[in-house]
Design a protein around this motif. Structure first.
Motif, PDB file in Angstrom:
ATOM      1  N   ARG A 189      87.961  10.319  73.889  1.00  0.00           N
ATOM      2  CA  ARG A 189      87.462   8.717  74.235  1.00  0.00           C
ATOM      3  C   ARG A 189      87.523   8.465  75.400  1.00  0.00           C
ATOM      4  N   ALA A 190      88.264   8.917  76.360  1.00  0.00           N
ATOM      5  CA  ALA A 190      88.535   8.529  77.629  1.00  0.00           C
ATOM      6  C   ALA A 190      87.692   8.942  78.397  1.00  0.00           C
ATOM      7  N   THR A 191      86.868   9.892  78.206  1.00  0.00           N
ATOM      8  CA  THR A 191      85.547  10.253  79.178  1.00  0.00           C
ATOM      9  C   THR A 191      84.560   9.254  78.795  1.00  0.00           C
ATOM     10  N   GLY A 192      84.675   8.020  78.143  1.00  0.00           N
ATOM     11  CA  GLY A 192      83.518   7.415  77.770  1.00  0.00           C
ATOM     12  C   GLY A 192      82.412   7.874  76.719  1.00  0.00           C
ATOM     13  N   ALA A 193      82.921   8.757  75.958  1.00  0.00           N
ATOM     14  CA  ALA A 193      82.134   9.190  74.849  1.00  0.00           C
ATOM     15  C   ALA A 193      81.983   8.040  73.711  1.00  0.00           C
TER      16      ALA A 193
END
Lengths: 290, 258
Positions: A172-176
Motif C-alpha cells: 500500500r505504501a508504494t501507492g498501489a
C-alpha cells in the motif's frame, strides 16, 4: 520458624470431573432410549450376513459396466463443473467476507450469504433444486455450487483474516491501488491455502455427486438407489467398488495438483519425489532395524 | 539544495484513543536534502510520526505540507499519487514473502502499472531493466528469482531498499531500518541507504534507536520524547544533557513513562 503448609501442586478441577461423569451417564441413558444395545446388534447380524452374501461376487457384466460408466461420467462432470463455478464464485465472496480488507457494509451481506449456503446439507439443497428446476444434472450442479460457496468462501475469508498486515502495508505504501494490493500483497499470502481448499472441495464434490442422484439430481447415485430398491445387491457392490476406485484416483490427482502449484513441480518430479521419499523411509527403517 | 522536497509539519496530533494523544502537536521543518534522524525512546511516537507522512496512519489533526499539498488531507487517487512519490523502508523489511526478489522490487512500480498488467507481470521494459540495475547495486544480482522468504535479514532489507528506490521517490522514509539486524549489517544497511539516496538526491527521514549510528550518518537530528519534539539540530550540537532530556533520566520527569 516457618509453619509447614501442605502445598498442592495440581489443583483438582471438580467442575470438569462432574461434567465428565454427567456426560457418561447421559450417553448410557441415551443409548438405552434408542435401543442401542449389544443384543439388538447381534439380532441384526443375520440380516447383514444375508445382505453381504448377496453382494458377492459383484456384478460387472457388460450391461452393468455400461451403466456404471455412464453414471460415474455424469457424476464426474457434475463435480468438475460445480467445483469450477463454485471456486470462481467463492474467490470474490471470500474476499468480501474478510473483515481486515473490507468495510462492514460489505462484510455482513457476504457473511450472511455464506451462512445461508452452509446451513443445509448438499442433499437437502439438491432436493430444493430438483423441485425448483426439475430432475437431472443441472439440479446437482446447482446444489454442489451452493455447497462449495459455503465451504470455500468461509475458509478463504478466515485465511485472509490471518495474513500478515505488514506485507500488505508495504504494498500500500508504494501507492498501489486496491486491486494491485490484492494481487501483490494479499493473494501471494493466501493462494496456496486457497488451492488446498479448492482441491478439497473437488474431492468432496466428487463424493457428494455420487450421492445426490438418490434425490434425482443426476449422477451414479440414481443407479445406486434403484439397485438398492430392486435388492440388486451384487450391482450395488459393483457400484460401491467403482466409487471407491474413483475417489482414490481423485485423491491422488488432487495431491498432485497441490504439489504442482505449491512447489512448481512437473509430473516427472512428482513421481521422482515420491520415489525418493519412499527410499528415504525404507532406508531409515532399515537403519532403525540394524 | 532541494527546497521542493522539504516537509513542513504544523500542529500534528495523533490520538489512537480519544483524549490520549501519542503525538502532541508536532511542529517540524525537514529540509529537502540529506538524512534526518528521529531519535527517542520506544513508544514516543516516532513511528506514528513517520507513518502519518505517507498516511499508513491517519493523523487526528494538523498539517503535513509537501510540494504544496497537505498530505494529512489527501484521499483516494490523490493520496495514492502522493504515496508513489514517498518511498518507505520498514523495520521488519515487510517483503511479500512468497513473491520473488524481482517481484518485490517491481512492487515499487505498482502505483504506475494497471492491476491487470501487474497481475500478468507485464511491467515496462525500462522498469525491469532498472530493477536489475538496482538489484546489482544492492549486491543481490544473483538472487533475482529467489523467493523473498529464503533470504537473510540483511539481504531482505537490501531488497526493501531497492523496492523503495524503485518508486523513484522524492523522499524516503525509513522506520527503524536496522533494528532487526546485527551491528555490522546495520552499518552496511545505513551505508547503502545513504549512498543510494545521496546519489539520487533523495532526502531521507529515518527513525533510529542507535544514537551513534544516527550521528555517523545523519546531517540533522530530531529528538522526541512524550510525543513532542525536544531537540532539533546537527549531530555535533547534541549534548549529553539533550540525550538525558530525550531519554528521560531526569528527576521528577516521568517523560515517556507516562
Amino acid at each position: 520458624m516457618t509453619v509447614a503448609v501442605a502445598r498442592v501442586a495440581f489443583k483438582p478441577n471438580w467442575s470438569a470431573r462432574i461434567a465428565w461423569v454427567v456426560l457418561a451417564i447421559y450417553v448410557v441413558w441415551a443409548a438405552g432410549q434408542l435401543d442401542f444395545t449389544w443384543s439388538r446388534f447381534v439380532d441384526g447380524l443375520s440380516n447383514a450376513q444375508k445382505f453381504l452374501g448377496r453382494m458377492f461376487p459383484p456384478n460387472f457384466s457388460t450391461e452393468k459396466v455400461e451403466m456404471i460408466v455412464k453414471g460415474l461420467t455424469e457424476s464426474i462432470q457434475i463435480a468438475i463443473i460445480a467445483s469450477i463455478v463454485g471456486i470462481a464464485l467463492s474467490l470474490p465472496i471470500g474476499l468480501m467476507a474478510a473483515r481486515n480488507l473490507m468495510p462492514s457494509w460489505v462484510v455482513w451481506p457476504a457473511r450472511a450469504l455464506i451462512a445461508v449456503c452452509r446451513s443445509f446439507h448438499e442433499v437437502v439443497i439438491a432436493i430444493i433444486f430438483v423441485k425448483a428446476v426439475g430432475f437431472g444434472a443441472i439440479a446437482g450442479i446447482g446444489a454442489l455450487v451452493v455447497g462449495s460457496i459455503g465451504f470455500i468462501s468461509k475458509l478463504f475469508a478466515e485465511a485472509i483474516e490471518e495474513i500478515s498486515p505488514k506485507q500488505v502495508e508495504a504494498v500500500r505504501a508504494t501507492g498501489a491501488g486496491f486491486f494491485s494490493v490484492l494481487v501483490y500483497g494479499v493473494m501471494p499470502q493466501v493462494f496456496s491455502r486457497f488451492l488446498g481448499f479448492a482441491s478439497y472441495t473437488f474431492d468432496s464434490n466428487l463424493r457428494h455427486s455420487t450421492m445426490i442422484g438418490i434425490v434425482g439430481a443426476g449422477g451414479i447415485g440414481g443407479s445406486l438407489f434403484s439397485a438398492f430398491q430392486r435388492f440388486d445387491y451384487d450391482f450395488v457392490c459393483a457400484i460401491l467398488l467403482s466409487i471407491i476406485g474413483l475417489i482414490i484416483i481423485a485423491e491422488w490427482f488432487s495431491n498432485y495438483v497441490r504439489a504442482l502449484f505449491n512447489d512448481n513441480l512437473a509430473l516427472v518430479d512428482y513421481f521422482r519425489n515420491r520415489r525418493n521419499a519412499r527410499l528415504t523411509r525404507e532406508k531409515s527403517a532399515a537403519m532403525g532395524a540394524s | 539544495m532541494n527546497p521542493d522536497r522539504a516537509i513542513r509539519i504544523r500542529g500534528l496530533v495523533k490520538e489512537y484513543k480519544k483524549g490520549v494523544p501519542v503525538l502532541k502537536g508536532i511542529d517540524l521543518d525537514i529540509s529537502g536534502d540529506g538524512i534526518t534522524a528521529i531519535i527517542g525512546p520506544s513508544g514516543t511516537g516516532k513511528s506514528t510520526l513517520i507513518r502519518c507522512i505517507n498516511r499508513l496512519i491517519d493523523p487526528t489533526a494538523g498539517e503535513i505540507l509537501f510540494q504544496g499539498q497537505d498530505l494529512a488531507k489527501l484521499k483516494g487517487i490523490e493520496l495514492r499519487e502522493a504515496r508513489r512519490r514517498i518511498g518507505m523502508v520498514f523495520q521488519e523489511y515487510n517483503l511479500v514473502e512468497r513473491l520473488s526478489v524481482m517481484e518485490n522490487v517491481l512492487t515499487g512500480r505498482l502505483g504506475y502499472v494497471s492491476s491487470f498488467n501487474a497481475w500478468l507481470r507485464r511491467f515496462p521494459k525500462e522498469d525491469i531493466a532498472e530493477a536489475f540495475n538496482l538489484l546489482d547495486a544492492v549486491g543481490l544480482g544473483n538472487f533475482v528469482n529467489q523467493r523473498a522468504d529464503s533470504l537473510s535479514g540483511g539481504q531482505r532489507q537490501r531488497v526493501g531498499i531497492a523496492r523503495a528506490i524503485m518508486q523513484r521517490p522524492e523522499i524516503l522514509l525509513a522506520d527503524e531500518p536496522t533494528s532487526s539486524l546485527d551491528p555490522k549489517t546495520s552499518v552496511e544497511i545505513m551505508e547503502l541507504m545513504a549512498e543510494m539516496a545521496g546519489r539520487r538526491n533523495i532526502p531521507v527521514i529515518v527513525n533510529i534507536h542507535n544514537v551513534e549510528l544516527a550521528k555517523r550518518f545523519c546531517q540533522r537530528m530530531i529528538g522526541m520524547t512524550g510525543g513532542k519534539v525536544v531537540f532539533n539540530g546537527t549531530p555535533s550540537e547534541l549534548t549529553e544533557a539533550n540525550l538525558k532530556e530525550i531519554y528521560g533520566a531526569g528527576e521528577g520527569d516521568k517523560g515517556w513513562l507516562e
